[in-house]
Design an enzyme around this catalytic site. Structure first.
Site, PDB file in Angstrom:
ATOM      1  N   ASP A 139     -34.859 -46.323  -8.010  1.00 49.80           N
ATOM      2  CA  ASP A 139     -34.455 -46.380  -9.414  1.00 49.80           C
ATOM      3  C   ASP A 139     -34.647 -47.808  -9.896  1.00 49.80           C
ATOM      4  O   ASP A 139     -34.464 -48.757  -9.134  1.00 49.80           O
ATOM      5  CB  ASP A 139     -32.985 -45.976  -9.576  1.00 49.80           C
ATOM      6  CG  ASP A 139     -32.747 -44.500  -9.291  1.00 49.80           C
ATOM      7  OD1 ASP A 139     -33.676 -43.695  -9.486  1.00 49.80           O
ATOM      8  OD2 ASP A 139     -31.625 -44.148  -8.890  1.00 49.80           O
ATOM      9  N   ASP A 153     -36.161 -39.126 -13.147  1.00 51.89           N
ATOM     10  CA  ASP A 153     -34.833 -38.764 -13.648  1.00 51.89           C
ATOM     11  C   ASP A 153     -34.886 -38.474 -15.146  1.00 51.89           C
ATOM     12  O   ASP A 153     -34.280 -37.512 -15.627  1.00 51.89           O
ATOM     13  CB  ASP A 153     -33.830 -39.887 -13.389  1.00 51.89           C
ATOM     14  CG  ASP A 153     -33.618 -40.178 -11.912  1.00 51.89           C
ATOM     15  OD1 ASP A 153     -33.841 -39.279 -11.087  1.00 51.89           O
ATOM     16  OD2 ASP A 153     -33.236 -41.316 -11.590  1.00 51.89           O
TER      17      ASP A 153
END
Length: 170
Positions: A139, A153
């Protein structure tokens, strides 16, 4: 002699020859596009943001590398194999659902969700040091007021919202 006609003469403008739909309306191509963009941006983030480097962009938006062994919002840490199994089941369900969906927008959204889910699943497989499916998802998009996330995501959340909206409209 008569004039030769093309087999694609009756084709709508802007449609592909093989699928009969524009590429952006093809769920498989949308999913592949999300998957490729996700993996390229993660590769870039690992290279550019390694060593704790942070790139401040605008307002609270910054790029900062985080490795997530859990699921959404870093919940369920160290449950990688269980999460991976659940993700595989969801992918199979979504592919079946998308194949039967009559709404082209819902099918495209399913393609985006599946592409994102596969992108994060690849992280769990490829970035594992120990057990299979135990790797961390990369991320790197940090809004400062929301958990750090990645392109996969974002595609999953946006696609899921479109699928729910499409179901409510019907």
């Amino acid at each position: 002699m008569g004039r030769r006609t093309s087999r694609v003469q009756g084709r709508r403008p802007g449609t592909s020859l093989s699928s009969g739909m524009t590429p952006w309306r093809n769920p498989a191509l949308v999913g592949l596009g999300v998957l490729l963009a996700d993996q390229i941006t993660k590769w870039w983030a690992l290279d550019a943001l390694g060593g704790g480097r942070v790139i401040e962009l605008v307002w609270t938006l910054q790029l900062r590398l985080v490795r997530n062994t859990g699921v959404a919002f870093s919940q369920g840490r160290d449950l990688g194999p269980v999460v991976a199994f659940a993700v595989i089941l969801v992918i199979v369900f979504l592919i079946r659902m998308g194949a039967n969906a009559g709404d082209p927008i819902a099918r495209v959204a399913v393609g985006g969700v599946v592409g994102g889910a596969i992108g994060n699943l690849i992280d769990r497989i490829a970035r594992s040091d120990a057990r299979p499916f135990d790797g961390a998802v990369v991320d790197f998009v940090d809004l400062g007021w929301w958990p750090v996330f990645n392109l996969a995501d974002a595609a999953i959340v946006a696609g899921g919202a479109v699928i729910v909206w499409s179901g409510l409209v019907r």
